[in-house]
Design a protein around this motif. Structure first.
Motif, PDB file in Angstrom:
ATOM      1  N   VAL A  46       0.837  -1.205   0.000  1.00 19.91           N
ATOM      2  CA  VAL A  46       0.000   0.000   0.000  1.00 19.91           C
ATOM      3  C   VAL A  46       0.873   1.257   0.000  1.00 19.91           C
ATOM      4  O   VAL A  46       0.632   2.202  -0.766  1.00 19.91           O
ATOM      5  CB  VAL A  46      -0.945   0.008   1.217  1.00 19.91           C
ATOM      6  CG1 VAL A  46      -1.635   1.365   1.358  1.00 19.91           C
ATOM      7  CG2 VAL A  46      -1.977  -1.101   1.111  1.00 19.91           C
ATOM      8  N   GLN A  47       1.899   1.265   0.849  1.00 17.91           N
ATOM      9  CA  GLN A  47       2.767   2.443   0.943  1.00 17.91           C
ATOM     10  C   GLN A  47       3.499   2.702  -0.373  1.00 17.91           C
ATOM     11  O   GLN A  47       3.615   3.850  -0.821  1.00 17.91           O
ATOM     12  CB  GLN A  47       3.781   2.251   2.075  1.00 17.91           C
ATOM     13  CG  GLN A  47       3.154   2.292   3.465  1.00 17.91           C
ATOM     14  CD  GLN A  47       4.128   1.879   4.553  1.00 17.91           C
ATOM     15  OE1 GLN A  47       4.962   0.989   4.345  1.00 17.91           O
ATOM     16  NE2 GLN A  47       4.031   2.507   5.705  1.00 17.91           N
ATOM     17  N   ALA A  48       4.012   1.631  -1.000  1.00 14.33           N
ATOM     18  CA  ALA A  48       4.727   1.784  -2.272  1.00 14.33           C
ATOM     19  C   ALA A  48       3.798   2.320  -3.357  1.00 14.33           C
ATOM     20  O   ALA A  48       4.166   3.234  -4.109  1.00 14.33           O
ATOM     21  CB  ALA A  48       5.333   0.443  -2.691  1.00 14.33           C
ATOM     22  N   GLU A  49       2.603   1.774  -3.421  1.00 18.89           N
ATOM     23  CA  GLU A  49       1.663   2.235  -4.447  1.00 18.89           C
ATOM     24  C   GLU A  49       1.148   3.639  -4.141  1.00 18.89           C
ATOM     25  O   GLU A  49       0.812   4.395  -5.051  1.00 18.89           O
ATOM     26  CB  GLU A  49       0.509   1.248  -4.591  1.00 18.89           C
ATOM     27  CG  GLU A  49       0.939  -0.074  -5.209  1.00 18.89           C
ATOM     28  CD  GLU A  49      -0.225  -0.826  -5.830  1.00 18.89           C
ATOM     29  OE1 GLU A  49      -1.301  -0.221  -6.011  1.00 18.89           O
ATOM     30  OE2 GLU A  49      -0.031  -2.019  -6.132  1.00 18.89           O
ATOM     31  N   ALA A  50       1.082   3.975  -2.863  1.00 16.86           N
ATOM     32  CA  ALA A  50       0.654   5.326  -2.489  1.00 16.86           C
ATOM     33  C   ALA A  50       1.611   6.360  -3.066  1.00 16.86           C
ATOM     34  O   ALA A  50       1.182   7.384  -3.625  1.00 16.86           O
ATOM     35  CB  ALA A  50       0.585   5.448  -0.967  1.00 16.86           C
ATOM     36  N   ARG A  51       2.902   6.089  -2.946  1.00 15.30           N
ATOM     37  CA  ARG A  51       3.888   7.017  -3.512  1.00 15.30           C
ATOM     38  C   ARG A  51       3.686   7.151  -5.022  1.00 15.30           C
ATOM     39  O   ARG A  51       3.704   8.263  -5.570  1.00 15.30           O
ATOM     40  CB  ARG A  51       5.307   6.537  -3.209  1.00 15.30           C
ATOM     41  CG  ARG A  51       5.742   6.690  -1.770  1.00 15.30           C
ATOM     42  CD  ARG A  51       7.252   6.412  -1.657  1.00 15.30           C
ATOM     43  NE  ARG A  51       7.732   6.564  -0.300  1.00 15.30           N
ATOM     44  CZ  ARG A  51       7.768   5.582   0.603  1.00 15.30           C
ATOM     45  NH1 ARG A  51       7.324   4.373   0.280  1.00 15.30           N
ATOM     46  NH2 ARG A  51       8.238   5.803   1.812  1.00 15.30           N
ATOM     47  N   ARG A  52       3.507   6.006  -5.686  1.00 15.94           N
ATOM     48  CA  ARG A  52       3.339   6.042  -7.144  1.00 15.94           C
ATOM     49  C   ARG A  52       2.066   6.791  -7.541  1.00 15.94           C
ATOM     50  O   ARG A  52       2.087   7.635  -8.445  1.00 15.94           O
ATOM     51  CB  ARG A  52       3.296   4.613  -7.688  1.00 15.94           C
ATOM     52  CG  ARG A  52       3.059   4.536  -9.200  1.00 15.94           C
ATOM     53  CD  ARG A  52       2.942   3.105  -9.676  1.00 15.94           C
ATOM     54  NE  ARG A  52       1.866   2.390  -9.027  1.00 15.94           N
ATOM     55  CZ  ARG A  52       0.581   2.522  -9.362  1.00 15.94           C
ATOM     56  NH1 ARG A  52       0.215   3.366 -10.313  1.00 15.94           N
ATOM     57  NH2 ARG A  52      -0.345   1.809  -8.745  1.00 15.94           N
ATOM     58  N   ILE A  53       0.972   6.506  -6.853  1.00 14.30           N
ATOM     59  CA  ILE A  53      -0.302   7.144  -7.186  1.00 14.30           C
ATOM     60  C   ILE A  53      -0.225   8.652  -6.981  1.00 14.30           C
ATOM     61  O   ILE A  53      -0.687   9.444  -7.819  1.00 14.30           O
ATOM     62  CB  ILE A  53      -1.434   6.528  -6.334  1.00 14.30           C
ATOM     63  CG1 ILE A  53      -1.714   5.092  -6.793  1.00 14.30           C
ATOM     64  CG2 ILE A  53      -2.696   7.371  -6.411  1.00 14.30           C
ATOM     65  CD1 ILE A  53      -2.669   4.338  -5.874  1.00 14.30           C
ATOM     66  N   VAL A  54       0.356   9.072  -5.866  1.00  8.47           N
ATOM     67  CA  VAL A  54       0.454  10.511  -5.589  1.00  8.47           C
ATOM     68  C   VAL A  54       1.397  11.185  -6.575  1.00  8.47           C
ATOM     69  O   VAL A  54       1.105  12.270  -7.096  1.00  8.47           O
ATOM     70  CB  VAL A  54       0.904  10.749  -4.134  1.00  8.47           C
ATOM     71  CG1 VAL A  54       1.185  12.235  -3.903  1.00  8.47           C
ATOM     72  CG2 VAL A  54      -0.156  10.257  -3.166  1.00  8.47           C
ATOM     73  N   ASP A  55       2.544  10.550  -6.846  1.00  4.78           N
ATOM     74  CA  ASP A  55       3.495  11.135  -7.797  1.00  4.78           C
ATOM     75  C   ASP A  55       2.866  11.304  -9.179  1.00  4.78           C
ATOM     76  O   ASP A  55       3.083  12.318  -9.861  1.00  4.78           O
ATOM     77  CB  ASP A  55       4.750  10.264  -7.892  1.00  4.78           C
ATOM     78  CG  ASP A  55       5.622  10.360  -6.644  1.00  4.78           C
ATOM     79  OD1 ASP A  55       5.393  11.286  -5.846  1.00  4.78           O
ATOM     80  OD2 ASP A  55       6.506   9.499  -6.461  1.00  4.78           O
ATOM     81  N   GLU A  56       2.071  10.313  -9.613  1.00  2.83           N
ATOM     82  CA  GLU A  56       1.406  10.416 -10.918  1.00  2.83           C
ATOM     83  C   GLU A  56       0.391  11.554 -10.913  1.00  2.83           C
ATOM     84  O   GLU A  56       0.267  12.304 -11.885  1.00  2.83           O
ATOM     85  CB  GLU A  56       0.710   9.092 -11.250  1.00  2.83           C
ATOM     86  CG  GLU A  56       1.673   7.971 -11.631  1.00  2.83           C
ATOM     87  CD  GLU A  56       0.940   6.669 -11.920  1.00  2.83           C
ATOM     88  OE1 GLU A  56      -0.307   6.620 -11.763  1.00  2.83           O
ATOM     89  OE2 GLU A  56       1.618   5.683 -12.292  1.00  2.83           O
ATOM     90  N   ALA A  57      -0.330  11.698  -9.821  1.00  2.00           N
ATOM     91  CA  ALA A  57      -1.336  12.760  -9.731  1.00  2.00           C
ATOM     92  C   ALA A  57      -0.697  14.145  -9.731  1.00  2.00           C
ATOM     93  O   ALA A  57      -1.266  15.106 -10.251  1.00  2.00           O
ATOM     94  CB  ALA A  57      -2.181  12.569  -8.480  1.00  2.00           C
ATOM     95  N   LEU A  58       0.495  14.227  -9.127  1.00  2.00           N
ATOM     96  CA  LEU A  58       1.193  15.514  -9.064  1.00  2.00           C
ATOM     97  C   LEU A  58       1.930  15.833 -10.356  1.00  2.00           C
ATOM     98  O   LEU A  58       2.361  16.974 -10.573  1.00  2.00           O
ATOM     99  CB  LEU A  58       2.185  15.517  -7.896  1.00  2.00           C
ATOM    100  CG  LEU A  58       1.582  15.439  -6.491  1.00  2.00           C
ATOM    101  CD1 LEU A  58       2.688  15.394  -5.449  1.00  2.00           C
ATOM    102  CD2 LEU A  58       0.659  16.619  -6.226  1.00  2.00           C
ATOM    103  N   GLY A  59       2.094  14.813 -11.204  1.00  2.00           N
ATOM    104  CA  GLY A  59       2.800  15.036 -12.472  1.00  2.00           C
ATOM    105  C   GLY A  59       4.285  15.160 -12.269  1.00  2.00           C
ATOM    106  O   GLY A  59       4.941  15.883 -12.990  1.00  2.00           O
TER     107      GLY A  59
END
Length: 541
Positions: free
Chosen positions: A528-541
C-alpha cells in the motif's frame, strides 16, 4: 531510525539556554524571508529563536494582533494566559503580558506562578463563559505559550478564542497577516507597558476539583490500582501530585524534574530530544518502570497528549488506545446523548470505524486538527474526539463539554478508570477487540516533495486519482474532502475494503506525509505504501 534512539541524552544533545534566550531578545526577524514570518499551523505559531523564527518581535506583534482581533470580534472579557516548561515560554509570556497590559486587556495568570497545561486553560475559558454571572462581564479567551512536544530549542504561541479550543483558520490567518504587517512596520503600532496589574486564577485547583465530574475517580480509588504518572518535565508536573492528594489515589509521580534542556530524556526516533509520550524511543526511560504499576502514563510538555503503558504490552499505540477508549466510553456514559457521534481525524485507524458500527454510533470523520471537534463537543453532538497523534477529549458524565482542546491528563486518568472498572488493562481490551474486528497494521512515513509539489498536493482533488486499484484491491473512495464535515483535507485519501492511505504535505519540511493502514498484514501495508507514492506522484505530475 537514528542509532541513538531510545538512549539517554548526552551533553552534546542539550541546548544552551542562555544563548536561546539571548537570541530571543536580540535577533530581529525579516518577514521578507518566509522562514522568519509568523505562520500559524494546526497548533499555533512555532519556531526557534536561534533560527529567527520565534523571537520577541514575533510575540509582541502576534499578541498585538490578537488584541485587535478580539476587539473586532467584540470579545471584552478577561484573557487567560499560561505557559509550559520550554525555555522560550517564560520570556514569550512576559512579552505577551507587556502587550496585553499596554492595551489595557484584563489578564488572568496562574495564582501560584505554576505552569499551565493546555487543557487547564481550555477548561478555564469554558468555565468562565458557561457561567452566566461571569459571562456578563464579557466573554473570555486565552493564550497558551507552548510548542507542545517539540524539541527544547522551540517556542510556541497559540490562541484559543471563547469556544476554548484552537482558533480556526479564519482567525489565525488574520492574526498572522496582521502580525507580519506589524513586524514589517517596526512594531510602531504595538503598545507595550510593564507587565503589572494582572489578576490571578487557580488553574490547577479548578481543573483538579472538577475531574470527578468526568472520570470515575471513586472506582479508581476503590480498586487500589497502582498508578504511575510521568509529566516528562512538562506543565502537568504539579497537577499529578494535586490529583493524588485531592482524591486519595495510589499514584506516584515518577519524575518531578523540570529542566528546560530536558537532560533526563531519552532521544526520539531521529536522535532529537522530543517529549512525545506516544513514541517508544522518547518514552524509553518511562518504560523501564512498566512492571511497577498497573497503569503508567506520560504527557508531553503542555499535557495535551497522552501515552499509556501497561505491564503486559508496554507503550500502547495511540490508535489502539483511542479504539479502547471509544468502545469503553460509549458503553459506560449513559448520560450522553443517544445520537452523540464518535469523532476521528481521517488519518486515524479504521478500527474506530468498525467499533463505531458495532456500537451503532455515527462516525464523524474530519480533517487533521483538533479544532474540527470544537462545535460538537460544545453542544454534545460529539461524545469523543480523537487524533492518531495521541490527542483527545470527551464529554462529562452529564454530556456537557469538558474541554475543547486535547486533554492528555484526562485520557491518562481514563486508562486508570478502564483498568479499575473492567479489571483488565487497556492493552488486553484492545486484544479482545482485535479478535472481533481484525488486526490492522498502521504506519506513517515521509516522501520527498518540492515546495511546488507540496502546494499541488494540498490542492489535489480526489478525482485526479486515476488508479482503479490499490495493492490488489479495488479502490472504493478517493477523498479530498472529509466525509464528516465536507472540509478540505489538504491532500487526498484513498480507500479500499481492507486498507487505505492518506497523503498530506508537511508544513515545515520538503516532504509529504503518507499515512497508511491495512487489515491484511504488514506485507500488504508495504505494498500500500509503495503504491501510495506512485499514485500521488502520478497525480502531481
Amino acid at each position: 531510525m537514528n542509532e541513538r534512539a531510545g538512549t539517554p541524552a548526552q551533553q552534546s544533545d542539550l541546548i544552551d539556554v542562555e544563548a536561546l534566550i539571548r537570541a530571543y531578545h536580540e535577533l530581529r526577524p525579516d518577514v521578507a524571508i518566509p522562514e522568519q514570518r509568523v505562520v500559524f499551523g494546526t497548533s499555533g505559531h512555532r519556531g526557534s529563536s536561534l533560527k529567527t523564527s520565534f523571537n520577541e518581535h514575533h510575540i509582541a506583534a502576534t499578541t498585538q494582533a490578537i488584541v485587535e482581533y478580539r476587539a473586532s470580534q467584540g470579545i471584552t472579557g478577561p484573557l487567560f494566559i499560561g505557559a509550559d516548561t520550554h525555555a522560550l515560554s517564560a520570556p514569550a509570556m512576559t512579552t505577551a503580558l507587556e502587550v496585553l497590559v499596554g492595551n489595557e486587556v484584563r489578564v488572568l495568570v496562574d495564582e501560584f506562578s505554576d505552569f499551565v497545561p493546555t487543557p487547564a486553560l481550555s477548561h478555564a475559558i469554558l468555565r468562565w463563559n458557561n457561567s452566566p454571572e461571569r459571562r456578563a462581564e464579557g466573554e473570555a479567551d486565552g493564550i497558551v505559550v507552548t510548542p507542545s512536544h517539540n524539541p527544547p530549542s522551540d517556542g510556541g504561541f497559540k490562541y484559543n478564542p471563547p469556544h476554548g479550543g484552537p482558533a480556526d483558520s479564519d482567525a489565525t490567518s488574520w492574526i498572522a497577516a496582521r502580525a507580519n504587517e506589524l513586524i514589517a512596520g517596526g512594531l510602531r503600532e504595538v503598545r507595550l507597558n510593564e507587565a503589572s496589574a494582572v489578576e490571578t486564577y487557580d488553574f490547577r485547583g479548578a481543573y483538579v476539583a472538577d475531574l470527578e465530574n468526568i472520570v470515575d475517580i471513586e472506582a479508581i480509588r476503590r480498586s487500589s490500582i497502582r498508578i504511575g504518572a510521568d509529566p516528562l518535565g512538562g506543565a502537568s508536573v504539579g497537577y499529578w501530585g494535586a490529583i493524588r492528594d485531592h482524591y486519595g489515589l495510589d499514584l506516584t509521580v515518577v519524575n518531578q524534574e523540570v529542566d528546560p534542556r530536558w537532560a533526563f530524556m531519552t532521544l526520539d526516533w531521529d536522535g532529537k530530544i522530543r517529549m512525545d509520550p506516544s513514541s517508544p524511543s522518547a518514552m524509553a526511560s518511562v518504560l523501564a518502570h512498566r512492571d511497577d504499576f498497573d497503569i503508567l502514563t506520560g504527557n508531553d510538555a503542555d499535557a495535551d497528549r497522552h501515552g499509556i503503558v501497561t505491564p503486559d504490552a508496554g507503550l500502547m499505540n495511540p490508535n489502539h488506545f483511542l479504539v479502547v477508549a471509544i468502545d469503553y466510553l460509549f458503553r459506560h456514559r449513559p448520560g450522553w446523548r443517544v445520537d452523540a457521534a464518535i469523532g476521528k481525524t481521517l488519518v486515524s485507524s479504521s478500527m474506530i470505524d468498525r467499533v463505531a458500527e458495532a456500537l451503532g454510533r455515527r462516525l464523524w470523520e474530519v480533517p487533521v486538527g483538533f479544532k474540527w471537534f470544537v462545535p460538537g463537543l460544545i453542544d454534545g453532538s460529539v461524545g469523543f474526539g480523537g487524533e492518531e497523534s495521541a490527542g483527545a477529549s470527551f464529554l462529562r458524565f452529564d454530556g456537557t463539554v469538558w474541554t475543547t482542546d486535547k486533554d492528555g491528563i484526562l485520557l491518562c486518568l481514563l486508562a486508570s478508570e478502564i483498568r479499575a472498572v473492567t479489571g483488565k488493562s487497556p492493552s488486553r481490551l484492545y486484544a479482545a477487540l482485535v479478535e472481533k474486528y481484525g488486526d490492522p497494521v498502521y504506519e506513517r512515513v515521509d516522501a520527498v516533495a518540492t515546495p511546488a509539489q507540496k502546494a499541488a498536493l494540498g490542492r489535489l482533488d480526489g478525482e485526479a486519482i486515476a488508479a482503479a486499484e490499490l495493492a490488489g484491491e479495488p479502490i472504493t473512495a478517493t477523498l479530498s474532502r472529509a466525509p464528516g464535515n465536507d472540509a478540505p483535507i489538504g491532500g487526498v485519501k484513498v480507500v479500499t475494503e481492507h486498507a487505505w492511505f492518506a497523503a498530506r504535505p508537511s508544513g515545515t519540511e520538503d516532504v509529504y506525509k503518507i499515512y497508511a493502514e491495512s487489515f491484511l498484514g504488514e506485507d500488504h501495508l508495504r505494498h500500500v505504501q509503495a503504491e501510495a507514492r506512485r499514485i500521488v506522484d502520478e497525480a502531481l505530475g
